[in-house]
Design an enzyme around this catalytic site. Structure first.
Site, PDB file in Angstrom:
ATOM      1  N   GLY A 160      14.799 -53.458 -14.323  1.00  0.00           N
ATOM      2  CA  GLY A 160      14.408 -53.877 -12.980  1.00  0.00           C
ATOM      3  C   GLY A 160      12.926 -53.690 -12.733  1.00  0.00           C
ATOM      4  N   ASN A 208      18.227 -42.035 -13.361  1.00  0.00           N
ATOM      5  CA  ASN A 208      19.264 -43.020 -13.732  1.00  0.00           C
ATOM      6  C   ASN A 208      20.031 -42.382 -14.891  1.00  0.00           C
ATOM      7  OD1 ASN A 208      19.116 -46.459 -14.991  1.00  0.00           O
ATOM      8  ND2 ASN A 208      20.735 -45.425 -13.887  1.00  0.00           N
ATOM      9  N   ASN A 255      28.880 -49.870 -17.508  1.00  0.00           N
ATOM     10  CA  ASN A 255      28.584 -49.433 -16.143  1.00  0.00           C
ATOM     11  C   ASN A 255      29.682 -48.537 -15.595  1.00  0.00           C
ATOM     12  OD1 ASN A 255      26.144 -50.960 -15.921  1.00  0.00           O
ATOM     13  ND2 ASN A 255      27.365 -52.804 -15.555  1.00  0.00           N
ATOM     14  N   HIS A 276      18.007 -60.363 -12.842  1.00  0.00           N
ATOM     15  CA  HIS A 276      17.411 -59.648 -11.714  1.00  0.00           C
ATOM     16  C   HIS A 276      16.968 -60.622 -10.628  1.00  0.00           C
ATOM     17  CE1 HIS A 276      17.208 -55.705 -13.717  1.00  0.00           C
ATOM     18  NE2 HIS A 276      17.077 -56.425 -14.807  1.00  0.00           N
ATOM     19  N   CYS A 298      19.677 -52.113 -20.812  1.00  0.00           N
ATOM     20  CA  CYS A 298      19.303 -51.080 -19.847  1.00  0.00           C
ATOM     21  C   CYS A 298      18.066 -50.355 -20.349  1.00  0.00           C
ATOM     22  CB  CYS A 298      20.448 -50.091 -19.634  1.00  0.00           C
ATOM     23  SG  CYS A 298      20.043 -48.766 -18.475  1.00  0.00           S
ATOM     24  N   GLY A 299      16.975 -50.495 -19.614  1.00  0.00           N
ATOM     25  CA  GLY A 299      15.710 -49.907 -20.037  1.00  0.00           C
ATOM     26  C   GLY A 299      15.697 -48.389 -20.015  1.00  0.00           C
ATOM     27  N   CYS A 340      15.644 -48.093 -12.517  1.00  0.00           N
ATOM     28  CA  CYS A 340      16.163 -49.188 -13.346  1.00  0.00           C
ATOM     29  C   CYS A 340      15.007 -49.712 -14.176  1.00  0.00           C
ATOM     30  CB  CYS A 340      16.761 -50.290 -12.479  1.00  0.00           C
ATOM     31  SG  CYS A 340      17.367 -51.711 -13.426  1.00  0.00           S
ATOM     32  N   GLY A 341      15.070 -49.489 -15.501  1.00  0.00           N
ATOM     33  CA  GLY A 341      13.965 -49.877 -16.366  1.00  0.00           C
ATOM     34  C   GLY A 341      13.784 -51.375 -16.471  1.00  0.00           C
ATOM     35  N   GLU A 347      21.971 -51.806  -8.433  1.00  0.00           N
ATOM     36  CA  GLU A 347      22.331 -52.254  -9.767  1.00  0.00           C
ATOM     37  C   GLU A 347      23.715 -52.872  -9.791  1.00  0.00           C
ATOM     38  OE1 GLU A 347      21.263 -50.460 -13.425  1.00  0.00           O
ATOM     39  OE2 GLU A 347      20.121 -48.858 -12.447  1.00  0.00           O
TER      40      GLU A 347
END
Length: 275
Positions: free
Chosen positions: A222, A11, A61, A161, A70-71, A219-220, A210
C-alpha cells in the site's frame, strides 16, 4: 506446530517454516489469526522450499483468503531466514504468488535491522489491476459511496490498491468507508484502500483498510502504491517517506527500471507452539 510472531511496523504475522501448507490452511489462518481465541495476527505466513528462489512465501489473510503479495510480510520472511540461520546471504530472492522478489538485508550485530525489497514495476492498466475500468491509467476516477463521492487512483503492486487523497488521512474513518470501497463493483477481486495526505513532495501520510483484514498499522504494498499514485497526480517526488500508523517506510519509484523499492524494519516478537 512451531511458529514465530513477527511484525513490520505493527502489521503482524504468524510465521511458520515448513515443507508445505496443511490441507486446512484457510480454516487454520482464521483460527490462529483470531485475536481473542488464537495467537492474533493480520496474516499467517508460510516459508516454503522454492525451486526458483532462496525460499517461497505464501500469505493467508485473517479471513482465510490467500493474498498475492505483502510488503511487510516479505521483510519479516527475509529477517527470519537470515536470523534463524537458514542462509548467510545478505541478498536474497523470495518467491511469492506473483513474482520472485529481490531483497537486500542490512545486518547489525548479526541480526537484520532493515530490509530493502525490489517490489517490481507497478501495474497501472485498469483491467489488469484488476478494475472494470477500461483505461491505461485509472487516475482520479470518481466512486460514490452512500452519497459521498471520492476520487481514486488504482495501482497494483502484485495486489490491487485504491488510493484516495484526502485532507486528513490520519483521522479518516476507515470503518465507515473501507469495507464499502473494498467490495465495490468496480473491483472484481475486491481491493485494498489507502487514504493519503500529501504533507510535502517528500512526505506522505497514509492509513489503510486491507482487503480481507480491515484496518492495519502498516501495509508495504500500500505504501508503494501510494507513492506511485502520488507521483501520477503530481503530489510527490519519486522518493518519499510514507508515514503509517505503525511507523515509516522509505519508498522509491526508480525511473531507470520502473521498479518500486521499499525499505523498512521487521521485528521478531516471540516464538511459540500452536497445539
Amino acid at each position: 506446530m512451531k511458529f514465530t510472531k513477527m511484525h513490520g511496523l505493527g502489521n503482524d504475522f504468524v510465521i511458520v517454516n515448513d515443507e508445505q501448507v496443511p490441507h486446512n490452511i484457510h480454516e487454520l489462518a482464521e483460527q490462529i489469526c483470531d485475536r481473542h481465541f488464537g495467537v492474533g495476527a493480520d496474516g499467517l505466513v508460510y516459508i516454503l522450499p522454492s525451486q526458483q528462489a532462496d525460499v517461497k512465501m505464501r500469505i493467508f489473510n485473517a479471513d482465510g483468503t490467500e493474498a498475492e503479495q505483502c510488503g511487510n510480510a516479505i521483510r519479516c520472511v527475509a529477517k527470519y531466514v537470515y536470523d534463524h540461520q537458514l542462509t548467510n546471504k545478505r541478498q536474497l530472492e523470495i518467491e511469492t504468488a506473483v513474482s520472485v522478489q529481490r531483497v537486500v538485508l542490512t545486518v547489525e550485530d548479526n541480526k537484520v535491522s532493515t530490509v530493502q525489497v525490489d517490489m517490481g514495476a507497478p501495474i497501472l492498466q485498469g483491467t489488469q489491476i484488476p478494475t472494470v475500468i477500461q483505461s491505461d491509467v485509472v487516475k482520479q476516477h470518481p466512486i460514490e459511496i452512500e452519497g459521498t463521492t471520492f476520487h481514486f487512483t488504482a495501482v497494483s503492486m502484485g495486489n490491487p490498491h485504491c488510493v484516495i487523497f484526502v485532507d486528513d488521512a490520519v483521522n479518516t474513518d476507515l470503518h465507515a468507508w473501507g469495507p464499502k470501497i473494498e467490495k465495490h463493483s468496480y473491483f472484481p477481486n475486491k481491493i485494498n484502500v489507502e487514504f493519503v495526505t500529501a504533507v510535502s513532495p517528500q512526505h506522505l501520510d497514509m492509513r489503510v483498510w486491507e482487503r480481507g483484514v480491515g484496518p492495519t498499522l502498516a501495509c508495504g504494498t500500500g505504501a508503494c502504491a501510494t507513492l506511485v499514485a502520488a507521483v501520477l497526480n503530481g503530489k510527490a517526488d519519486r522518493s518519499a517517506t510514507v508515514s503509517l500508523a505503525g511507523g515509516d517506510l522509505y519508498i522509491k519509484w526508480n525511473e531507470a527500471d520502473d521498479h518500486v523499492y521499499m525499505t523498512g524494519a521487521a521485528t521478531e516478537v516471540y516464538t511459540g507452539v500452536w497445539a
